[in-house]
Each structure stands twice: as C-alpha cells, then as structure tokens.
Design a protein around this motif. Structure first.
Motif, PDB file in Angstrom:
ATOM      1  N   THR A  66       0.858  -1.165   0.000  1.00 53.79           N
ATOM      2  CA  THR A  66       0.000   0.000   0.000  1.00 53.79           C
ATOM      3  C   THR A  66       0.900   1.222   0.000  1.00 53.79           C
ATOM      4  OG1 THR A  66      -1.670  -1.182   1.272  1.00 53.79           O
ATOM      5  CG2 THR A  66      -1.809   1.232   1.241  1.00 53.79           C
ATOM      6  N   PRO A  67       0.720   2.158  -0.932  1.00 56.43           N
ATOM      7  CA  PRO A  67       1.586   3.334  -0.963  1.00 56.43           C
ATOM      8  C   PRO A  67       1.635   4.016   0.402  1.00 56.43           C
ATOM      9  CG  PRO A  67       0.201   3.271  -2.907  1.00 56.43           C
ATOM     10  CD  PRO A  67      -0.278   2.166  -2.002  1.00 56.43           C
ATOM     11  N   GLY A  68       2.840   4.308   0.856  1.00 55.35           N
ATOM     12  CA  GLY A  68       2.998   4.975   2.143  1.00 55.35           C
ATOM     13  C   GLY A  68       2.968   4.045   3.327  1.00 55.35           C
ATOM     14  N   ARG A  69       2.815   2.730   3.126  1.00 56.23           N
ATOM     15  CA  ARG A  69       2.740   1.765   4.208  1.00 56.23           C
ATOM     16  C   ARG A  69       4.014   0.931   4.264  1.00 56.23           C
ATOM     17  NH1 ARG A  69      -1.901  -0.630   5.549  1.00 56.23           N
ATOM     18  NH2 ARG A  69      -2.796   1.422   5.219  1.00 56.23           N
ATOM     19  N   PRO A  71       5.974  -2.346   4.611  1.00 56.55           N
ATOM     20  CA  PRO A  71       5.570  -3.747   4.425  1.00 56.55           C
ATOM     21  C   PRO A  71       5.464  -4.494   5.749  1.00 56.55           C
ATOM     22  CG  PRO A  71       7.204  -3.139   2.791  1.00 56.55           C
ATOM     23  CD  PRO A  71       7.113  -1.977   3.743  1.00 56.55           C
ATOM     24  N   GLY A  72       4.333  -5.198   5.924  1.00 53.50           N
ATOM     25  CA  GLY A  72       4.107  -5.968   7.141  1.00 53.50           C
ATOM     26  C   GLY A  72       3.523  -5.166   8.285  1.00 53.50           C
ATOM     27  N   VAL A  73       3.364  -3.864   8.111  1.00 49.96           N
ATOM     28  CA  VAL A  73       2.868  -2.987   9.172  1.00 49.96           C
ATOM     29  C   VAL A  73       1.492  -2.460   8.779  1.00 49.96           C
ATOM     30  CG1 VAL A  73       3.279  -0.854  10.474  1.00 49.96           C
ATOM     31  CG2 VAL A  73       5.199  -2.360   9.862  1.00 49.96           C
ATOM     32  N   GLY A  74       0.520  -2.639   9.668  1.00 54.16           N
ATOM     33  CA  GLY A  74      -0.843  -2.210   9.393  1.00 54.16           C
ATOM     34  C   GLY A  74      -1.088  -0.758   9.745  1.00 54.16           C
ATOM     35  N   PRO A  75      -2.275  -0.243   9.415  1.00 63.16           N
ATOM     36  CA  PRO A  75      -2.569   1.176   9.621  1.00 63.16           C
ATOM     37  C   PRO A  75      -2.548   1.616  11.077  1.00 63.16           C
ATOM     38  CG  PRO A  75      -4.546  -0.044   8.971  1.00 63.16           C
ATOM     39  CD  PRO A  75      -3.388  -0.949   8.771  1.00 63.16           C
ATOM     40  N   VAL A  76      -2.994   0.756  11.992  1.00 61.50           N
ATOM     41  CA  VAL A  76      -2.987   1.143  13.406  1.00 61.50           C
ATOM     42  C   VAL A  76      -1.554   1.313  13.890  1.00 61.50           C
ATOM     43  CG1 VAL A  76      -3.596   0.424  15.747  1.00 61.50           C
ATOM     44  CG2 VAL A  76      -5.198   0.028  13.867  1.00 61.50           C
ATOM     45  N   THR A  77      -0.707   0.329  13.597  1.00 63.25           N
ATOM     46  CA  THR A  77       0.693   0.405  14.012  1.00 63.25           C
ATOM     47  C   THR A  77       1.409   1.541  13.294  1.00 63.25           C
ATOM     48  OG1 THR A  77       0.716  -1.980  14.394  1.00 63.25           O
ATOM     49  CG2 THR A  77       2.848  -0.874  14.229  1.00 63.25           C
ATOM     50  N   GLN A  78       1.154   1.686  11.998  1.00 61.60           N
ATOM     51  CA  GLN A  78       1.822   2.730  11.216  1.00 61.60           C
ATOM     52  C   GLN A  78       1.488   4.118  11.736  1.00 61.60           C
ATOM     53  OE1 GLN A  78       3.318   1.952   7.813  1.00 61.60           O
ATOM     54  NE2 GLN A  78       3.907   4.055   7.359  1.00 61.60           N
ATOM     55  N   SER A  79       0.324   4.284  12.344  1.00 57.61           N
ATOM     56  CA  SER A  79      -0.054   5.597  12.874  1.00 57.61           C
ATOM     57  C   SER A  79       0.886   6.055  13.983  1.00 57.61           C
ATOM     58  CB  SER A  79      -1.491   5.564  13.398  1.00 57.61           C
ATOM     59  OG  SER A  79      -1.602   4.744  14.555  1.00 57.61           O
ATOM     60  N   GLY A  80       1.647   5.110  14.578  1.00 58.71           N
ATOM     61  CA  GLY A  80       2.609   5.475  15.613  1.00 58.71           C
ATOM     62  C   GLY A  80       3.961   5.875  15.068  1.00 58.71           C
ATOM     63  N   VAL A  90      11.793  -3.232  11.200  1.00 57.15           N
ATOM     64  CA  VAL A  90      10.613  -4.014  11.587  1.00 57.15           C
ATOM     65  C   VAL A  90      11.089  -5.355  12.136  1.00 57.15           C
ATOM     66  CG1 VAL A  90       8.467  -5.091  10.820  1.00 57.15           C
ATOM     67  CG2 VAL A  90       9.180  -2.874   9.867  1.00 57.15           C
ATOM     68  N   VAL A  91      10.774  -5.613  13.408  1.00 55.48           N
ATOM     69  CA  VAL A  91      11.177  -6.842  14.094  1.00 55.48           C
ATOM     70  C   VAL A  91       9.903  -7.580  14.479  1.00 55.48           C
ATOM     71  CG1 VAL A  91      12.367  -7.810  16.087  1.00 55.48           C
ATOM     72  CG2 VAL A  91      13.293  -5.773  14.961  1.00 55.48           C
ATOM     73  N   SER A  92       9.692  -8.745  13.875  1.00 59.01           N
ATOM     74  CA  SER A  92       8.432  -9.458  14.088  1.00 59.01           C
ATOM     75  C   SER A  92       8.669 -10.887  14.545  1.00 59.01           C
ATOM     76  CB  SER A  92       7.598  -9.465  12.796  1.00 59.01           C
ATOM     77  OG  SER A  92       8.318 -10.062  11.732  1.00 59.01           O
ATOM     78  N   GLY A  93       7.803 -11.347  15.443  1.00 62.95           N
ATOM     79  CA  GLY A  93       7.816 -12.722  15.922  1.00 62.95           C
ATOM     80  C   GLY A  93       6.599 -13.457  15.417  1.00 62.95           C
ATOM     81  N   GLY A  94       6.609 -14.790  15.553  1.00 63.41           N
ATOM     82  CA  GLY A  94       5.508 -15.595  15.049  1.00 63.41           C
ATOM     83  C   GLY A  94       4.233 -15.468  15.852  1.00 63.41           C
ATOM     84  N   ILE A 261       1.464  -6.385  14.731  1.00 57.51           N
ATOM     85  CA  ILE A 261       1.951  -5.163  14.075  1.00 57.51           C
ATOM     86  C   ILE A 261       1.327  -5.000  12.692  1.00 57.51           C
ATOM     87  CG2 ILE A 261       4.082  -5.145  15.376  1.00 57.51           C
ATOM     88  CD1 ILE A 261       5.552  -6.168  12.980  1.00 57.51           C
ATOM     89  N   ALA A 262       0.681  -6.055  12.180  1.00 63.59           N
ATOM     90  CA  ALA A 262      -0.001  -5.952  10.895  1.00 63.59           C
ATOM     91  C   ALA A 262      -1.369  -5.291  11.017  1.00 63.59           C
ATOM     92  CB  ALA A 262      -0.173  -7.331  10.257  1.00 63.59           C
ATOM     93  N   LEU A 263      -1.817  -5.013  12.228  1.00 61.18           N
ATOM     94  CA  LEU A 263      -3.132  -4.377  12.424  1.00 61.18           C
ATOM     95  C   LEU A 263      -3.091  -2.887  12.091  1.00 61.18           C
ATOM     96  CD1 LEU A 263      -4.159  -6.050  15.799  1.00 61.18           C
ATOM     97  CD2 LEU A 263      -4.884  -6.664  13.484  1.00 61.18           C
TER      98      LEU A 263
END
Length: 263
Positions: A66-69, A71-80, A90-94, A261-263
């Motif tokens: 998504t432009p401006g997003r 990768p792997g990060v959703g809009p709620v998390t990206q707002s921070g 981006v550090v992600s666990g299972g 973090i994808a939320l």
C-alpha cells in the motif's frame, strides 16, 4: 562520528557488588530456572537467558504494498510512526509467546514508498515473548513503535552515524537461559527509546516512567538464545545496522508479533 562518553548515572549489563540487575540481562522470575549471574553492571531490567529452542518465525511473505505503508505494518501500528521518519527496522515474531524474530530494515523514498534495504535477519526477543504492558522482570519484550538514535558498545565504533559510546562498561559475562555464554553480547548495542532519556548513552539508567516499568531495552549482539526484554541480532548484522541507521531519517523500530503489528 564523535564518540559520546557515558554519564555518571550508568548501569552496565550485568551484576556488580553494589547494584541489582534490572533489564536485558536481569534477575530471573521465580518461575524460571536461574542461570549463573553475569559479572558486569547492567542498565537493563534483567539478565539474558532462555528456555528450549523454538522454531524460527517464517520470513514475511511478499505482499502487495500500500503506498505509504511499511511492508508488514498495518494502519494502526503505522499511525505510531512519526511523519518525519523515513527509516524503520521491523522486528516481528511468530506469536505473542515466541522468542525468535525476523528483522528487516526499510526506508521511504521521496515518493513516499517504503522499500526493504537490509535483511531479513534472524534473532531473538525475550524469553516469554511480547507484551504491550511491559514491566520489569516479566521476561517479555515491549511491543510498539520506538525511536532508535543512540548506540554504543565494548568494541570501537564500526562506522555509526548515530552517536556511539565506546565503553568497557558494556562488558558482560555469565550464561543465558540455554546455558550459552553471554560474553560479547554488548559489543554493539542500539538503545530502544522505551522508558529512557533519548540523546544519552545506552548506559544511562534514568527511567522516566519509573523503575517498575523496566528499561534498558536494547538491540544487541545475539548470543544464541532468548533475552530478558531486548532484541538480539547476529554480530555482523549489528555492525551493518549501526552503519545504516541515519539520524537524518529519524529511525524507529517497529516490534511485536507479526499478526499484531499488521493491524
């Protein structure tokens, strides 16, 4: 890059005769088996260590961006993520209880699109996984978006653009949760701005939210097992990260379970 010396209010990453551990390498909870104590002072909220091996989380799949997003990060998390930030690790666990992570460094181009520029790198987080309500000694890494702009280590500056504090106080010894040696874990560190004073050496033990909220959460050299609260990456990738982080890009770390973090 000028080297910033540590302040008088520092606490290195293991025990000393006069101080009690509180972070990435701190005292274990009663429910956890106790490894031999480290030998150096610690600015963290616990001692690194771990439980049995866990499977590595899957490398994030290719996805439609998504432009401006990020990768792997959703809009709620990206707002921070601050508007001026153009560099994000981006550090992600299972899952919420996993202690193995995948890390990818992303940068935003002038058109506003985010692109991976380094990684994926495998590493570890805290023994018991993740939490959005971190407290000292819970053996979980805090989730969220945090600035990363201060670094240091026992070894000389590998070419960092962010301030780097070389200090022997980063020395650590002892063993982790899997019995692995902790020596060299703090040869390179990047402070995560969780409950700390930004713009100071990672050794600074000031805790603006209070000691009960933990602190001294770092990105540091992986020792082969889970941590107390930190994120750890292989040595060569820590050096690569230090050279890549650019203060002009206002870098942040986005960290937590991949699904959260994808939320």
């Amino acid at each position: 890059m000028p080297v910033r010396k540590g302040t008088a209010t520092v606490l290195t990453c293991a025990l000393s005769a006069a101080l009690v551990l509180t972070g990435c390498t701190a005292g274990r909870s009663p429910a956890s088996p106790t490894p031999p104590a480290p030998s150096a002072r610690d600015a963290h909220d616990g001692r690194d260590g771990g439980a049995g091996p866990q499977p590595a989380p899957p490398v994030p799949r290719q996805e439609r961006r998504t432009p401006g997003r990020i990768p792997g990060v959703g809009p709620v998390t990206q707002s921070g993520v601050p508007d001026g930030t153009t560099q994000a690790l981006v550090v992600s666990g299972g899952s919420a209880d996993d202690n193995v992570v995948t890390a990818v460094l992303h940068e935003r181009d002038p058109a506003g699109r985010w692109h991976p520029v380094a990684g994926p790198w495998r590493g570890h987080n805290a023994l018991r996984g993740w939490t959005d309500a971190h407290v000292a000694g819970d053996l979980r890494s805090p989730t969220g978006v945090f600035r990363i702009g201060d670094a240091g280590g026992r070894l000389p500056d590998p070419g960092a653009r962010i301030p780097y504090d070389q200090d022997e106080e980063f020395a650590v010894s002892g063993t982790g949760f899997l019995g692995e040696p902790l020596e060299g874990s703090f040869d390179y560190v990047v402070a995560i701005d969780y409950n700390r004073v930004a713009g100071t050496t990672p050794l600074n033990k000031e805790r603006p939210l209070g000691d009960e909220k933990g602190g001294g959460v770092w990105i540091h050299v992986d020792h082969g097992g889970p941590t107390q609260a930190c994120v750890s990456l292989p040595r060569e990738h820590m050096a690569e990260l230090l050279r890549a982080l650019d203060p002009a890009r206002e870098p942040v770390i986005v960290m937590g379970p991949a699904g959260e973090i994808a939320l």
